[in-house]
Design a protein around this motif. Sequence first.
Motif, PDB file in Angstrom:
ATOM      1  N   VAL A  42     -51.007 -62.862  -1.567  1.00 40.82           N
ATOM      2  CA  VAL A  42     -52.484 -62.751  -0.721  1.00 40.82           C
ATOM      3  C   VAL A  42     -52.391 -61.410  -0.216  1.00 40.82           C
ATOM      4  O   VAL A  42     -51.484 -61.058   0.353  1.00 40.82           O
ATOM      5  N   LEU A  43     -53.541 -60.683  -0.423  1.00 41.07           N
ATOM      6  CA  LEU A  43     -53.575 -59.435   0.119  1.00 41.07           C
ATOM      7  C   LEU A  43     -54.364 -59.411   1.345  1.00 41.07           C
ATOM      8  O   LEU A  43     -55.598 -60.129   1.530  1.00 41.07           O
ATOM      9  N   VAL A  44     -53.748 -59.153   2.301  1.00 40.32           N
ATOM     10  CA  VAL A  44     -54.437 -59.037   3.624  1.00 40.32           C
ATOM     11  C   VAL A  44     -54.669 -57.607   4.276  1.00 40.32           C
ATOM     12  O   VAL A  44     -53.680 -57.093   4.137  1.00 40.32           O
ATOM     13  N   SER A  45     -55.869 -57.380   4.605  1.00 38.20           N
ATOM     14  CA  SER A  45     -56.119 -56.064   5.002  1.00 38.20           C
ATOM     15  C   SER A  45     -56.981 -56.290   6.424  1.00 38.20           C
ATOM     16  O   SER A  45     -57.550 -57.390   6.620  1.00 38.20           O
ATOM     17  N   PHE A  46     -56.864 -55.302   7.401  1.00 36.47           N
ATOM     18  CA  PHE A  46     -57.592 -55.276   8.658  1.00 36.47           C
ATOM     19  C   PHE A  46     -58.461 -53.847   8.847  1.00 36.47           C
ATOM     20  O   PHE A  46     -58.035 -52.928   8.566  1.00 36.47           O
ATOM     21  N   ALA A  47     -59.634 -54.411   9.500  1.00 40.50           N
ATOM     22  CA  ALA A  47     -60.505 -53.349   9.548  1.00 40.50           C
ATOM     23  C   ALA A  47     -61.117 -53.280  10.844  1.00 40.50           C
ATOM     24  O   ALA A  47     -61.538 -54.491  11.394  1.00 40.50           O
ATOM     25  N   ARG A  48     -61.019 -52.235  11.690  1.00 41.44           N
ATOM     26  CA  ARG A  48     -61.943 -52.282  13.056  1.00 41.44           C
ATOM     27  C   ARG A  48     -63.057 -52.560  12.849  1.00 41.44           C
ATOM     28  O   ARG A  48     -63.526 -51.728  11.803  1.00 41.44           O
ATOM     29  N   VAL A  49     -63.845 -52.894  13.518  1.00 42.99           N
ATOM     30  CA  VAL A  49     -65.545 -53.105  13.394  1.00 42.99           C
ATOM     31  C   VAL A  49     -66.143 -51.982  13.968  1.00 42.99           C
ATOM     32  O   VAL A  49     -66.344 -51.741  15.292  1.00 42.99           O
ATOM     33  N   THR A  50     -66.003 -50.928  13.172  1.00 38.75           N
ATOM     34  CA  THR A  50     -66.906 -49.617  13.410  1.00 38.75           C
ATOM     35  C   THR A  50     -67.766 -49.134  12.385  1.00 38.75           C
ATOM     36  O   THR A  50     -68.072 -49.925  11.514  1.00 38.75           O
ATOM     37  N   ASP A  51     -68.279 -48.050  12.282  1.00 39.99           N
ATOM     38  CA  ASP A  51     -69.145 -47.285  11.435  1.00 39.99           C
ATOM     39  C   ASP A  51     -68.443 -47.215   9.918  1.00 39.99           C
ATOM     40  O   ASP A  51     -68.912 -47.229   9.014  1.00 39.99           O
ATOM     41  N   GLU A  52     -67.036 -47.307  10.139  1.00 37.69           N
ATOM     42  CA  GLU A  52     -66.335 -46.842   8.909  1.00 37.69           C
ATOM     43  C   GLU A  52     -66.122 -48.295   8.211  1.00 37.69           C
ATOM     44  O   GLU A  52     -65.351 -48.078   7.059  1.00 37.69           O
ATOM     45  N   LEU A  53     -66.234 -49.294   8.763  1.00 36.22           N
ATOM     46  CA  LEU A  53     -66.108 -50.551   8.008  1.00 36.22           C
ATOM     47  C   LEU A  53     -66.402 -50.593   6.659  1.00 36.22           C
ATOM     48  O   LEU A  53     -66.045 -50.972   5.771  1.00 36.22           O
ATOM     49  N   ALA A  54     -67.712 -50.249   6.453  1.00 34.40           N
ATOM     50  CA  ALA A  54     -68.381 -50.331   5.165  1.00 34.40           C
ATOM     51  C   ALA A  54     -67.499 -49.355   4.014  1.00 34.40           C
ATOM     52  O   ALA A  54     -67.489 -50.029   2.938  1.00 34.40           O
ATOM     53  N   ALA A  55     -67.247 -48.259   4.487  1.00 34.30           N
ATOM     54  CA  ALA A  55     -66.478 -47.361   3.434  1.00 34.30           C
ATOM     55  C   ALA A  55     -65.134 -48.252   3.383  1.00 34.30           C
ATOM     56  O   ALA A  55     -64.719 -48.026   2.140  1.00 34.30           O
ATOM     57  N   SER A  56     -64.551 -48.733   4.249  1.00 34.25           N
ATOM     58  CA  SER A  56     -63.238 -49.565   3.948  1.00 34.25           C
ATOM     59  C   SER A  56     -63.510 -50.677   2.966  1.00 34.25           C
ATOM     60  O   SER A  56     -62.607 -50.608   2.304  1.00 34.25           O
ATOM     61  N   LYS A  57     -64.531 -51.438   3.287  1.00 39.48           N
ATOM     62  CA  LYS A  57     -64.775 -52.464   2.241  1.00 39.48           C
ATOM     63  C   LYS A  57     -64.921 -51.783   1.017  1.00 39.48           C
ATOM     64  O   LYS A  57     -64.551 -52.374  -0.139  1.00 39.48           O
ATOM     65  N   GLU A  59     -63.388 -49.347  -0.361  1.00 39.97           N
ATOM     66  CA  GLU A  59     -62.304 -48.939  -0.880  1.00 39.97           C
ATOM     67  C   GLU A  59     -61.675 -50.008  -1.493  1.00 39.97           C
ATOM     68  O   GLU A  59     -60.851 -50.238  -2.287  1.00 39.97           O
ATOM     69  N   LEU A  60     -61.504 -51.231  -0.499  1.00 32.17           N
ATOM     70  CA  LEU A  60     -60.807 -52.415  -0.942  1.00 32.17           C
ATOM     71  C   LEU A  60     -61.520 -53.113  -2.023  1.00 32.17           C
ATOM     72  O   LEU A  60     -60.708 -53.467  -2.999  1.00 32.17           O
ATOM     73  N   GLU A  61     -62.770 -53.003  -2.450  1.00 35.47           N
ATOM     74  CA  GLU A  61     -63.346 -53.477  -3.580  1.00 35.47           C
ATOM     75  C   GLU A  61     -62.900 -52.464  -4.781  1.00 35.47           C
ATOM     76  O   GLU A  61     -62.427 -52.902  -5.788  1.00 35.47           O
ATOM     77  N   SER A  62     -62.703 -51.291  -4.641  1.00 40.74           N
ATOM     78  CA  SER A  62     -62.226 -50.556  -5.520  1.00 40.74           C
ATOM     79  C   SER A  62     -60.805 -50.913  -6.054  1.00 40.74           C
ATOM     80  O   SER A  62     -60.472 -50.748  -7.317  1.00 40.74           O
ATOM     81  N   ALA A  63     -60.049 -50.992  -5.088  1.00 46.37           N
ATOM     82  CA  ALA A  63     -58.765 -51.340  -5.108  1.00 46.37           C
ATOM     83  C   ALA A  63     -58.444 -52.766  -5.858  1.00 46.37           C
ATOM     84  O   ALA A  63     -57.690 -52.956  -6.789  1.00 46.37           O
ATOM     85  N   TYR A  64     -59.450 -53.649  -5.591  1.00 47.90           N
ATOM     86  CA  TYR A  64     -59.406 -55.006  -6.372  1.00 47.90           C
ATOM     87  C   TYR A  64     -59.821 -54.717  -7.737  1.00 47.90           C
ATOM     88  O   TYR A  64     -59.194 -55.497  -8.659  1.00 47.90           O
ATOM     89  N   GLU A  65     -60.724 -53.896  -8.020  1.00 48.14           N
ATOM     90  CA  GLU A  65     -61.007 -53.761  -9.414  1.00 48.14           C
ATOM     91  C   GLU A  65     -59.929 -53.059 -10.216  1.00 48.14           C
ATOM     92  O   GLU A  65     -59.522 -53.336 -11.294  1.00 48.14           O
ATOM     93  N   GLU A  66     -59.167 -52.200  -9.379  1.00 45.95           N
ATOM     94  CA  GLU A  66     -58.184 -51.632 -10.154  1.00 45.95           C
ATOM     95  C   GLU A  66     -56.999 -52.709 -10.544  1.00 45.95           C
ATOM     96  O   GLU A  66     -56.310 -52.451 -11.533  1.00 45.95           O
ATOM     97  N   LEU A  67     -56.890 -53.532  -9.432  1.00 43.71           N
ATOM     98  CA  LEU A  67     -55.924 -54.772  -9.604  1.00 43.71           C
ATOM     99  C   LEU A  67     -56.108 -55.503 -10.775  1.00 43.71           C
ATOM    100  O   LEU A  67     -55.271 -55.887 -11.792  1.00 43.71           O
ATOM    101  N   GLN A  68     -57.679 -55.774 -11.102  1.00 44.32           N
ATOM    102  CA  GLN A  68     -58.039 -56.597 -12.228  1.00 44.32           C
ATOM    103  C   GLN A  68     -57.811 -55.704 -13.546  1.00 44.32           C
ATOM    104  O   GLN A  68     -57.375 -56.349 -14.476  1.00 44.32           O
ATOM    105  N   SER A  69     -57.880 -54.467 -13.464  1.00 48.36           N
ATOM    106  CA  SER A  69     -57.801 -53.634 -14.683  1.00 48.36           C
ATOM    107  C   SER A  69     -56.202 -53.665 -15.016  1.00 48.36           C
ATOM    108  O   SER A  69     -55.916 -54.065 -16.169  1.00 48.36           O
ATOM    109  N   THR A  70     -55.586 -53.626 -13.874  1.00 56.05           N
ATOM    110  CA  THR A  70     -53.948 -53.663 -14.197  1.00 56.05           C
ATOM    111  C   THR A  70     -53.530 -55.020 -14.686  1.00 56.05           C
ATOM    112  O   THR A  70     -52.642 -55.161 -15.705  1.00 56.05           O
TER     113      THR A  70
END
Length: 252
Positions: A42-57, A59-70
């Motif tokens: 299980v991949l657990v990630s923590f994000a502060r609730v700020t304006d940067e949250l959307a960008a973090s999400k 990046e997380l989605e991109s990482a998930y796509e890379e994992l699927q590709s792997t």
Amino acid sequence: DEVTANLRPVVRHDVEWVTPTGDQEFLDVNLMPLDLGGLAGVLVSFARVTDELAASKSELESAYEELQSTVEELETTNEELQSANEELETMNEELQSTNGELQAINSELQQRGAEVDRPNSFVESVLGSLDAGVIALDTDLRIVVWNDRSADLWGLRDSEVLGQPLLAQDIGLPVAEIAPGIRACLAGDPGQADRVVTAMTRRGRTIRMRVTCTPVRGSRGIEGVVVLAEDITGGDGHEPAASSESQAAPTS
């Protein structure tokens, strides 16, 4: 537990966290299953609730796509490995067939070896029955044959001298005196091949020996020398036991 049970991502919003400095912050916690042909973790990630949250999400989605590709690449690799395994099984069958052929050849060689050993055993019996030391040398004057009488005369077993230079052996036979005759034999000159020398046995008994050198001729010319050392001091030529030798010693 929920991610493990349902194999679906879970998000927990506004999770309170007190920092080491005592500040209060709120985090979004994302839990995502790692699917590698089955749950791998299980991949657990923590994000502060700020304006940067959307960008973090993002990046997380991109990482998930890379994992699927792997995962897809691993599946392709697995298929290639299965194909390679089938090829190895085919090779193994061929090797087993070859091994069977080699075993048959080995059995034939053993049978031929036994046929070759019979004349070798006969030659060894002949050498062992001779009442003279027989030493066969190659062209480098290394010992290739050392019969039982040689061992009896000078106290060295064949396992101790085979492959060793005769001229380097510290035995009672005066090898320096017979060396010219041996070299002459190798050169094809038998003129010095026969001489009488004084030798000493392993028990310190002085004897007279006739040493005869005979070249060994093969398809490529002279391939070695046979040295025949015969005791000519009289008697039966055999070493007496230590006790009888001491009894027969002259007194002054």
